[in-house]
Every structure is written in structure tokens, then in C-alpha cells.
Design a protein around this motif. Structure first.
Motif, PDB file in Angstrom:
ATOM      1  N   MET A   1       0.824  -1.205   0.000  1.00 20.78           N
ATOM      2  CA  MET A   1       0.000   0.000   0.000  1.00 20.78           C
ATOM      3  C   MET A   1       0.861   1.259   0.000  1.00 20.78           C
ATOM      4  SD  MET A   1      -2.874   1.327  -0.319  1.00 20.78           S
ATOM      5  CE  MET A   1      -3.516  -0.330  -0.631  1.00 20.78           C
ATOM      6  N   ALA A   2       1.980   1.222   0.708  1.00 21.42           N
ATOM      7  CA  ALA A   2       2.897   2.364   0.668  1.00 21.42           C
ATOM      8  C   ALA A   2       3.429   2.569  -0.752  1.00 21.42           C
ATOM      9  CB  ALA A   2       4.050   2.155   1.646  1.00 21.42           C
ATOM     10  N   ALA A   3       3.715   1.476  -1.455  1.00 17.42           N
ATOM     11  CA  ALA A   3       4.187   1.576  -2.833  1.00 17.42           C
ATOM     12  C   ALA A   3       3.119   2.145  -3.749  1.00 17.42           C
ATOM     13  CB  ALA A   3       4.635   0.203  -3.341  1.00 17.42           C
ATOM     14  N   VAL A   4       1.849   1.771  -3.526  1.00 14.00           N
ATOM     15  CA  VAL A   4       0.745   2.312  -4.324  1.00 14.00           C
ATOM     16  C   VAL A   4       0.707   3.830  -4.218  1.00 14.00           C
ATOM     17  CG1 VAL A   4      -1.782   2.501  -4.434  1.00 14.00           C
ATOM     18  CG2 VAL A   4      -0.697   0.245  -4.308  1.00 14.00           C
ATOM     19  N   PHE A   5       0.780   4.345  -3.013  1.00 17.18           N
ATOM     20  CA  PHE A   5       0.730   5.797  -2.823  1.00 17.18           C
ATOM     21  C   PHE A   5       1.988   6.468  -3.365  1.00 17.18           C
ATOM     22  CE2 PHE A   5      -2.870   4.793  -0.250  1.00 17.18           C
ATOM     23  CZ  PHE A   5      -3.642   5.947  -0.229  1.00 17.18           C
ATOM     24  N   ALA A   6       3.129   5.789  -3.257  1.00 19.41           N
ATOM     25  CA  ALA A   6       4.362   6.350  -3.801  1.00 19.41           C
ATOM     26  C   ALA A   6       4.300   6.427  -5.322  1.00 19.41           C
ATOM     27  CB  ALA A   6       5.561   5.519  -3.352  1.00 19.41           C
ATOM     28  N   VAL A   7       3.746   5.405  -5.970  1.00 18.75           N
ATOM     29  CA  VAL A   7       3.596   5.417  -7.428  1.00 18.75           C
ATOM     30  C   VAL A   7       2.666   6.542  -7.855  1.00 18.75           C
ATOM     31  CG1 VAL A   7       2.563   4.147  -9.366  1.00 18.75           C
ATOM     32  CG2 VAL A   7       4.193   3.012  -7.853  1.00 18.75           C
ATOM     33  N   ALA A   8       1.543   6.688  -7.151  1.00 18.56           N
ATOM     34  CA  ALA A   8       0.603   7.760  -7.487  1.00 18.56           C
ATOM     35  C   ALA A   8       1.262   9.126  -7.329  1.00 18.56           C
ATOM     36  CB  ALA A   8      -0.639   7.662  -6.598  1.00 18.56           C
ATOM     37  N   GLN A   9       2.018   9.319  -6.252  1.00 18.73           N
ATOM     38  CA  GLN A   9       2.690  10.596  -6.005  1.00 18.73           C
ATOM     39  C   GLN A   9       3.768  10.869  -7.055  1.00 18.73           C
ATOM     40  OE1 GLN A   9       4.232  10.991  -2.010  1.00 18.73           O
ATOM     41  NE2 GLN A   9       5.645  12.617  -2.577  1.00 18.73           N
ATOM     42  N   SER A  10       4.578   9.859  -7.342  1.00 19.17           N
ATOM     43  CA  SER A  10       5.655  10.017  -8.311  1.00 19.17           C
ATOM     44  C   SER A  10       5.099  10.261  -9.711  1.00 19.17           C
ATOM     45  CB  SER A  10       6.553   8.778  -8.305  1.00 19.17           C
ATOM     46  OG  SER A  10       7.569   8.883  -9.273  1.00 19.17           O
ATOM     47  N   GLY A  11       4.023   9.538 -10.053  1.00 19.36           N
ATOM     48  CA  GLY A  11       3.429   9.726 -11.365  1.00 19.36           C
ATOM     49  C   GLY A  11       2.940  11.143 -11.587  1.00 19.36           C
ATOM     50  N   LYS A  12       2.339  11.721 -10.567  1.00 16.37           N
ATOM     51  CA  LYS A  12       1.865  13.107 -10.665  1.00 16.37           C
ATOM     52  C   LYS A  12       3.029  14.088 -10.745  1.00 16.37           C
ATOM     53  CE  LYS A  12      -2.557  12.430  -8.284  1.00 16.37           C
ATOM     54  NZ  LYS A  12      -3.358  12.771  -7.070  1.00 16.37           N
ATOM     55  N   ALA A  13       4.178  13.706 -10.184  1.00 19.80           N
ATOM     56  CA  ALA A  13       5.359  14.575 -10.172  1.00 19.80           C
ATOM     57  C   ALA A  13       6.319  14.247 -11.312  1.00 19.80           C
ATOM     58  CB  ALA A  13       6.070  14.453  -8.830  1.00 19.80           C
ATOM     59  N   ARG A  14       5.773  13.617 -12.372  1.00 20.38           N
ATOM     60  CA  ARG A  14       6.546  13.304 -13.565  1.00 20.38           C
ATOM     61  C   ARG A  14       7.796  12.495 -13.247  1.00 20.38           C
ATOM     62  NH1 ARG A  14       4.667  15.795 -17.938  1.00 20.38           N
ATOM     63  NH2 ARG A  14       6.640  15.522 -19.072  1.00 20.38           N
ATOM     64  N   GLY A  15       7.606  11.482 -12.406  1.00 18.56           N
ATOM     65  CA  GLY A  15       8.675  10.526 -12.153  1.00 18.56           C
ATOM     66  C   GLY A  15       9.637  10.872 -11.046  1.00 18.56           C
ATOM     67  N   ALA A  16       9.321  11.842 -10.220  1.00 18.60           N
ATOM     68  CA  ALA A  16      10.226  12.195  -9.116  1.00 18.60           C
ATOM     69  C   ALA A  16      10.444  10.979  -8.212  1.00 18.60           C
ATOM     70  CB  ALA A  16       9.643  13.347  -8.311  1.00 18.60           C
ATOM     71  N   TRP A  17      11.702  10.771  -7.806  1.00 17.97           N
ATOM     72  CA  TRP A  17      11.988   9.658  -6.905  1.00 17.97           C
ATOM     73  C   TRP A  17      11.307   9.895  -5.560  1.00 17.97           C
ATOM     74  CZ3 TRP A  17      14.052   4.966  -7.814  1.00 17.97           C
ATOM     75  CH2 TRP A  17      14.639   4.774  -9.056  1.00 17.97           C
ATOM     76  N   THR A  18      10.640   8.844  -5.054  1.00 19.22           N
ATOM     77  CA  THR A  18       9.771   8.957  -3.890  1.00 19.22           C
ATOM     78  C   THR A  18      10.043   7.809  -2.922  1.00 19.22           C
ATOM     79  OG1 THR A  18       8.063   9.939  -5.312  1.00 19.22           O
ATOM     80  CG2 THR A  18       7.355   9.115  -3.168  1.00 19.22           C
ATOM     81  N   ASP A  19      10.055   8.105  -1.644  1.00 16.32           N
ATOM     82  CA  ASP A  19      10.231   7.079  -0.616  1.00 16.32           C
ATOM     83  C   ASP A  19       9.052   6.111  -0.674  1.00 16.32           C
ATOM     84  OD1 ASP A  19      10.619   5.573   1.770  1.00 16.32           O
ATOM     85  OD2 ASP A  19      11.629   7.272   2.702  1.00 16.32           O
ATOM     86  N   ALA A  20       9.324   4.824  -0.833  1.00 12.11           N
ATOM     87  CA  ALA A  20       8.266   3.823  -0.971  1.00 12.11           C
ATOM     88  C   ALA A  20       8.007   3.064   0.320  1.00 12.11           C
ATOM     89  CB  ALA A  20       8.634   2.827  -2.082  1.00 12.11           C
ATOM     90  N   ARG A  21       8.660   3.431   1.390  1.00 15.95           N
ATOM     91  CA  ARG A  21       8.516   2.708   2.654  1.00 15.95           C
ATOM     92  C   ARG A  21       7.359   3.292   3.467  1.00 15.95           C
ATOM     93  NH1 ARG A  21      14.259   3.962   4.997  1.00 15.95           N
ATOM     94  NH2 ARG A  21      13.546   5.966   4.154  1.00 15.95           N
ATOM     95  N   PRO A  22       6.596   2.444   4.154  1.00 17.20           N
ATOM     96  CA  PRO A  22       5.610   2.984   5.097  1.00 17.20           C
ATOM     97  C   PRO A  22       6.321   3.673   6.249  1.00 17.20           C
ATOM     98  CG  PRO A  22       5.725   0.585   5.265  1.00 17.20           C
ATOM     99  CD  PRO A  22       6.584   0.966   4.116  1.00 17.20           C
ATOM    100  N   PRO A  23       5.715   4.710   6.822  1.00 15.02           N
ATOM    101  CA  PRO A  23       6.391   5.458   7.885  1.00 15.02           C
ATOM    102  C   PRO A  23       6.910   4.599   9.024  1.00 15.02           C
ATOM    103  CG  PRO A  23       4.466   6.675   7.135  1.00 15.02           C
ATOM    104  CD  PRO A  23       4.448   5.347   6.422  1.00 15.02           C
ATOM    105  N   MET A  24       6.195   3.559   9.423  1.00 17.22           N
ATOM    106  CA  MET A  24       6.629   2.758  10.554  1.00 17.22           C
ATOM    107  C   MET A  24       7.871   1.928  10.262  1.00 17.22           C
ATOM    108  SD  MET A  24       3.659  -0.213  10.815  1.00 17.22           S
ATOM    109  CE  MET A  24       4.248  -0.765  12.413  1.00 17.22           C
ATOM    110  N   PHE A  25       8.261   1.819   8.977  1.00 15.36           N
ATOM    111  CA  PHE A  25       9.458   1.056   8.611  1.00 15.36           C
ATOM    112  C   PHE A  25      10.599   1.942   8.144  1.00 15.36           C
ATOM    113  CE2 PHE A  25       6.514  -2.707   7.407  1.00 15.36           C
ATOM    114  CZ  PHE A  25       6.434  -3.064   8.747  1.00 15.36           C
ATOM    115  N   ARG A  26      10.465   3.252   8.307  1.00 20.94           N
ATOM    116  CA  ARG A  26      11.540   4.157   7.873  1.00 20.94           C
ATOM    117  C   ARG A  26      12.586   4.335   8.976  1.00 20.94           C
ATOM    118  NH1 ARG A  26       7.962   8.852   4.739  1.00 20.94           N
ATOM    119  NH2 ARG A  26       7.057   7.412   3.214  1.00 20.94           N
TER     120      ARG A  26
END
Length: 385
Positions: free
Chosen positions: A360-385
Motif C-alpha cells: 500500500m505504501a508503494a501504491v501511494f508512492a507510485v501515485a505521487q511520483s506519477g503526478k510529479a513526472r517521475g520524481a523519486w519517492t520514498d516507498a517505505r511505510p512510515p513505521m518502517f523508515r
């Protein structure tokens, strides 16, 4: 070994996934199908449950009725499978975990990262198993791939390439078909369509086989059918915590592709290739060697592969058998917990709530990165960072 009682929520008559679960749970005789709330229509669910052999008092009208009916029984179900619409997974899974039941939840486990973290904590507090049905990891040769990587056959893994692409939503004329439209509607599907539906299977399999977790990603998402609000195609680059580079393509408009789940793993000493549509063969290319075809069921494979190979070599292996291996893992885990003994290591491979959370963290990271034209995005859930 004593049979365990199993219950199912969802997966009613006409369901795509329900029969695969019932076949998988029943294949080894480890579970008795004892209870169910199979349809959102109470009468239809009760009727179908009884036609499948459930006792009248355990063919429930909805999941709340099933929870109340089961939690006070001495012969209560040991494991509950949640196979309902995505938006209901969190509420049902949490309620059954808190009541002391083990749960196998269909993917996606939740609709948000916060809900996923809640489920991880709830399962830990309750001391109960919460598994997520990334059922394709049940295939025998997928588990052999994992074993080969773990024992060092490939050396350091450099690159993993995952695909889950099909063409079944390629017809723009079907854009208003209710069975298709909801998948691309943010109000019903959330922040992602194709990646959340199929891409997370491919990404989880990459982690499962390599033993590494995704830390960051860059995504290019597109709606090739312009009327869709959510993506029907995505290309995702990712980095893993063991240094492996990942490439993932997922699509629902790839005409000519049927199922399309494939995985390739490239290490310093060799490469592996497997496809879910031809699951009996694993292609192995050792460095400076010759291409080899490893057959499911042949001699000399890993314990993980031997344990999950159910029919003799040369015969077809299918999805319900892969699901059955997940259920066999869970049966062993539940029996081990009851007996206070360690689980068989070859069975300790079922996907956990933590895997559902990472997806689920990856899903939100993909959505965020896609909107930002491929910006690298942290894919980890907060509790695992």
C-alpha cells in the motif's frame, strides 16, 4: 493432524476469486469449510452457503452476523478469508483479528497506509496471523527461485525485472461498463488502478524472490484511454535495500497479453526467468554456461519447491494449487502456534500483513511520483523508515 475450521467472507456465487480459495483451502484436507458470509445480499449468501454444504446456522447473512455467531462457539473457525470488495478489507480484517481469529485477506489489504499500519499493530497485539493473498508466491518454482537466490546460486543480485501486463481493458468502447469503470474511479478504487490491481503482485514477487524490500521508486503513469481518471499503464523503476535495481511494467491495455505475470532476476553469477502462464518451467542461465530448463517436480530441487509440488513432473500446475500452498503454509503455522513449536521453515513463506502494508505504501508512492513526472519517492511505510 486435526483438521482446522475455515470460514469465508465474500467469494459468493459468480465470484472470480471465490472458487480458487475454496479449491485451495480444501485441497489437502487441512481445513473444513465450516462457515461463511458469502454475499452482500443476505438471503443469497445464506442460500449459496448451504448449497456448498454449510450448516444452516453457519451460513450467515453478513460478516457481522458471522463474527457474532462464531466467536462464542467451541468449534469456531480457526482461519477467516476476507474476499470482499477492497474498501471493506480493513474493517472486516481488524474486527476478526481483535476477536482472536487468524485472517487471510485478499489484496490490497487496506485502502490507505495508515490503515495498513493499524492492521500490522492489531495483528501483533492480538497475537494472530494476518496473511495477505499474494497467491502467486505459492507456485513451486517461484519458491525455488527464492531458494536459489538465498543460497547464493546467483551471487549478488544486480537487477530484477517484473511484469504484470494484460490487454483485457483495452477496448475504449467498454469504458462505461460498470465491471470495468469502477477500477479507474478514484471514489471506488482509491489513488491507483492498474498498479494497485496488478503491479503490486509483481512488486511483491520481486521482494519475495530477492529477499529485499523496495525503498524508493520513480513512476511514469498514464491513462491511455483518456476518459479514465486513474492509470491503465505504469512503468516503475525502484531501488531495493540490498542494492538491487528494479524495473516493473504493468498495463491493462497491452493487447495480445493475457495474464502477463513474469519475473526475471539477474545476478553476478547467473539469471532466472519465470512466467505464470508457463509455471512448470524455470529458465536458469549460469555465467559462462548453457541455458538450463528446470522442471517443476524433478529431482534435486529445494525443500521449498519439493513441499509445494503436488502433481508429478510434466503435468500442469495451476493457480488453485498455488493458493493451496498458501493455505498449507497457514495450516502449518496455526498448528505450530497451537502446539508451541517452531514452524517448518519450508512453510514459513506466506505473505504477512507487513507485506500488505509495504504494497500500500508503494501504491501511494507510485501515485505521487506519477503526478510529479517521475520524481523519486520514498516507498517505505512510515513505521518502517
Amino acid at each position: 493432524m486435526t483438521k482446522l475450521n475455515w470460514g469465508m467472507i465474500g467469494g459468493g456465487e459468480g465470484s472470480q476469486i471465490g472458487p480458487a480459495h475454496r479449491l485451495g483451502a480444501g485441497l489437502d484436507g487441512a481445513f473444513t469449510f465450516a462457515a461463511g458470509a458469502l454475499d452482500h445480499r443476505a438471503d443469497a449468501g445464506r442460500d449459496y452457503g448451504q448449497r456448498l454444504g454449510l450448516a444452516a446456522d453457519r451460513a450467515y447473512g453478513d460478516w457481522r452476523e458471522m463474527l457474532e455467531g462464531e466467536k462464542g462457539r467451541e468449534d469456531r473457525v480457526d482461519l477467516v478469508t476476507v474476499a470482499t470488495p477492497n474498501s471493506t478489507h480493513f474493517e472486516i480484517t481488524k474486527a476478526f483479528l481483535e476477536a482472536g481469529f487468524h485472517v487471510l485477506c485478499e489484496k490490497p489489504m487496506t485502502m490507505t497506509v495508515e490503515e495498513g499500519e493499524d492492521i500490522v499493530r492489531t495483528a501483533a497485539k492480538a497475537g494472530r496471523i494476518c496473511a495477505v493473498n499474494y497467491g502467486y508466491t505459492g507456485y513451486s518454482l517461484v519458491r525455488h527461485m527464492r531458494a536459489m537466490v538465498a543460497r547464493g546460486d546467483l551471487g549478488k543480485v544486480r537487477l530484477v525485472k517484473a511484469e504484470f501486463a494484460h490487454g483485457h481493458h483495452a477496448d475504449a468502447a467498454n469504458a462505461d461498463n460498470p465491471r470495468v469503470r469502477w477500477r479507474y474511479d478514484p471514489a471506488q478504487a482509491g489513488v491507483s488502478a492498474q498498479f494497485a490491481d496488478c503491479g503490486i503482485h509483481a512488486m511483491h514477487m520481486a521482494s519475495f524472490v530477492t529477499g529485499q524490500e523496495v525503498t524508493e521508486l520513480s513512476a511514469d503513469t498514464v491513462s491511455c484511454i483518456e476518459s479514465r481518471e486513474l492509470e491503465d499503464d505504469a512503468m516503475v523503476n525502484f531501488r531495493m535495500d540490498g542494492g538491487t535495481v528494479g524495473r516493473l511494467w504493468t498495463s491493462s491495455i497491452a493487447l495480445g497479453r493475457q495474464h502477463g505475470l513474469t519475473l526475471q532476476v539477474f545476478g553476478e553469477n547467473g539469471g532466472l526467468r519465470w512466467s505464470q502462464e508457463q509455471p512448470n518451467q524455470l529458465y536458469w542461465m549460469p555465467l559462462n554456461g548453457r541455458l538450463q530448463v528446470i522442471e517443476r517436480g524433478e529431482g534435486g530441487l529445494s525443500p521449498e519447491a519439493d513441499r509445494t509440488s503436488r502433481v508429478t513432473v510434466g503435468h500442469a500446475e495451476g493457480m488453485p494449487l498455488a493458493f493451496a500452498n498458501i493455505y498449507a503454509d497457514l495450516a502449518e503455522a496455526i498448528h505450530a502456534a497451537k502446539a508451541g513449536r517452531p514452524i517448518d521453515p519450508a512453510a514459513d513463506l506466506y505473505p504477512r500483513a507487513e507485506d500488505g502494508l509495504r504494497s500500500m505504501a508503494a501504491v501511494f508512492a507510485v501515485a505521487q511520483s506519477g503526478k510529479a513526472r517521475g520524481a523519486w519517492t520514498d516507498a517505505r511505510p512510515p513505521m518502517f523508515r
